[in-house]
Design a protein around this motif. Structure first.
Motif: not given
Length: 101
Positions: A29-36, A47-55, A63-65
């Motif tokens: 993750s420490g490599t992927v997220y800075p690249i993204l 990008t956009h955030w998924e529209d869900i109720d986490p509970a 977060r979709w790319y």
């Protein structure tokens, strides 16, 4: 960064999320997220955030790319140039790709 771009280019129209990219590339993750983040700020990814109720879903929202139209063209061009540089025998000079900055 080439591995992340290659993961997107497997299906350029598909949306991907961080863990999916991590599994596809084997990068942590420490490599992927800075690249993204860099690719997003360069305009290569939308990008956009998924529209869900986490509970209800039992997990955090993702977060979709997705490659942008410009990102698709540029990713293909840069990867082709990268592959040419890295596969040329005896090449001593390495040029930093534009997407690596």
């Amino acid at each position: 960064m080439a591995g992340v771009l290659e993961a997107f280019l497997v299906d350029p129209a598909a949306e991907r999320y961080g863990l999916d990219i991590m599994q596809a590339t084997g990068y942590p993750s420490g490599t992927v997220y800075p690249i993204l983040s860099r690719l997003q700020h360069a305009g290569w990814l939308s990008t956009h955030w998924e529209d869900i109720d986490p509970a209800v879903a039992g997990r955090p929202a993702r977060r979709w790319y997705q490659l942008s139209a410009d990102g698709l063209v540029t990713a293909r061009t840069e990867l082709a140039a990268y592959r040419q540089r890295t596969s040329a025998p005896g090449q001593a000079v390495r040029v930093k790709p534009t997407w690596a900055s």
